[in-house]
Design a protein around this motif. Structure first.
Motif, PDB file in Angstrom:
ATOM      1  N   ASN A   3     -21.620  31.506 -10.305  1.00 23.51           N
ATOM      2  CA  ASN A   3     -21.577  31.760 -11.873  1.00 23.51           C
ATOM      3  C   ASN A   3     -20.354  31.604 -12.123  1.00 23.51           C
ATOM      4  OD1 ASN A   3     -20.922  34.256 -10.383  1.00 23.51           O
ATOM      5  ND2 ASN A   3     -21.928  35.662 -11.651  1.00 23.51           N
ATOM      6  N   GLY A   4     -20.017  30.844 -13.358  1.00 21.05           N
ATOM      7  CA  GLY A   4     -18.795  30.717 -13.787  1.00 21.05           C
ATOM      8  C   GLY A   4     -18.193  29.177 -13.492  1.00 21.05           C
ATOM      9  N   LEU A   5     -17.508  28.877 -14.380  1.00 20.91           N
ATOM     10  CA  LEU A   5     -16.960  27.363 -14.424  1.00 20.91           C
ATOM     11  C   LEU A   5     -15.962  27.044 -13.184  1.00 20.91           C
ATOM     12  CD1 LEU A   5     -16.840  24.506 -16.134  1.00 20.91           C
ATOM     13  CD2 LEU A   5     -14.737  25.639 -17.207  1.00 20.91           C
ATOM     14  N   LYS A   6     -15.175  28.033 -13.050  1.00 21.21           N
ATOM     15  CA  LYS A   6     -14.259  27.747 -11.902  1.00 21.21           C
ATOM     16  C   LYS A   6     -14.867  27.584 -10.403  1.00 21.21           C
ATOM     17  CE  LYS A   6     -10.489  30.191  -9.745  1.00 21.21           C
ATOM     18  NZ  LYS A   6      -9.740  31.385  -9.458  1.00 21.21           N
ATOM     19  N   SER A   7     -16.108  28.284 -10.108  1.00 18.04           N
ATOM     20  CA  SER A   7     -16.904  28.231  -8.873  1.00 18.04           C
ATOM     21  C   SER A   7     -17.503  26.820  -9.175  1.00 18.04           C
ATOM     22  CB  SER A   7     -17.566  29.316  -8.725  1.00 18.04           C
ATOM     23  OG  SER A   7     -18.701  29.542  -9.588  1.00 18.04           O
ATOM     24  N   LYS A   8     -18.084  26.381 -10.153  1.00 20.05           N
ATOM     25  CA  LYS A   8     -18.747  25.086 -10.322  1.00 20.05           C
ATOM     26  C   LYS A   8     -17.862  23.924 -10.030  1.00 20.05           C
ATOM     27  CE  LYS A   8     -22.491  27.161 -12.849  1.00 20.05           C
ATOM     28  NZ  LYS A   8     -23.768  26.947 -13.226  1.00 20.05           N
ATOM     29  N   LEU A   9     -16.697  24.176 -10.697  1.00 19.33           N
ATOM     30  CA  LEU A   9     -15.754  22.931 -10.429  1.00 19.33           C
ATOM     31  C   LEU A   9     -15.264  22.835  -9.080  1.00 19.33           C
ATOM     32  CD1 LEU A   9     -13.777  20.994 -12.194  1.00 19.33           C
ATOM     33  CD2 LEU A   9     -12.324  22.579 -12.373  1.00 19.33           C
ATOM     34  N   LYS A  10     -14.929  24.011  -8.661  1.00 24.67           N
ATOM     35  CA  LYS A  10     -14.568  24.124  -6.906  1.00 24.67           C
ATOM     36  C   LYS A  10     -15.642  23.356  -6.198  1.00 24.67           C
ATOM     37  CE  LYS A  10     -13.645  27.067  -3.084  1.00 24.67           C
ATOM     38  NZ  LYS A  10     -13.566  28.346  -2.710  1.00 24.67           N
ATOM     39  N   GLN A  11     -17.137  23.649  -6.542  1.00 22.86           N
ATOM     40  CA  GLN A  11     -17.987  22.920  -5.850  1.00 22.86           C
ATOM     41  C   GLN A  11     -18.286  21.431  -5.967  1.00 22.86           C
ATOM     42  OE1 GLN A  11     -19.709  24.386  -3.105  1.00 22.86           O
ATOM     43  NE2 GLN A  11     -21.502  23.585  -3.516  1.00 22.86           N
TER      44      GLN A  11
END
Length: 193
Positions: free
Chosen positions: A24-32
């Motif tokens: 959950n969250g933009l940071k984790s999705k960007l990291k993925q």
């Protein structure tokens, strides 16, 4: 075994917790996107294959099953995993890339933490494979085979060879042949339970 969309979401949530994934969250999705976690990707595809295999009786679900099955095959080859559908319970944590071979007749309960170079299989031409309980840690290089049962809350040490049943909970098994080494608290090894 995944029997509904609710089960699929439960398995994915528990697998994510086991792997320490926060989606959950933009940071984790960007990291993925930038640095993908291939093991998490494998586990998500595994769970979708299980869902569509078990629940797919309509045309669209059959097509989605075939799509995910092809993706599953490709990522399995890439990571060195030979893990069939409907073997692992929720809370699966595959710790490293590398060879993991599991017989399709094996059954492993919830919260299994498994390492590379592990083999869980049948023996002597028999189709019967290990039945492994909940909260089991399987160390790197472990070989578990035959018509055996492994109880709950057990740790199997690195390079152990286990070919007989161990029903007693809260123990560590190690060596070749595998034997009880000591009593343990599995929560110190599998942190998320």
């Amino acid at each position: 075994m995944i029997q509904s969309k609710h089960d699929l979401n439960k398995y994915l949530k528990e697998d994510a917790i086991a792997l320490g994934i926060r989606e959950n969250g933009l940071k984790s999705k960007l990291k993925q996107l930038i640095v993908p976690n291939h093991i998490w990707k494998f586990q998500k595809i595994l769970r979708k294959v299980e869902y569509y295999k078990n629940c797919g009786s309509t045309g669209l679900k059959i097509l989605l099953f075939l799509y995910y099955k092809i993706k599953f095959r490709n990522i399995s080859i890439k990571l060195g995993f030979s893990i069939p559908e409907n073997v692992f319970g929720p809370g699966l944590a595959i710790v490293h890339y590398g060879t993991i071979v599991v017989n399709n007749n094996a059954r492993i309960g919830a919260n299994c933490r498994i390492h590379a170079c592990t083999n869980i299989g049948a023996s002597g031409g028999s189709p019967k494979a290990p039945q492994i309980g909940d909260n089991v840690y399987i160390g790197p290089g472990a070989k578990i085979y035959g018509d055996i049962n492994i109880g709950n809350n057990i740790a199997i040490g690195a390079n152990a060879t286990v070919f007989k049943s161990f029903e007693e909970p809260n123990i560590m098994i190690a060596g070749n042949p595998g034997k009880k080494i000591k009593e343990i608290d599995i929560k110190k090894i599998i942190k998320h339970i």
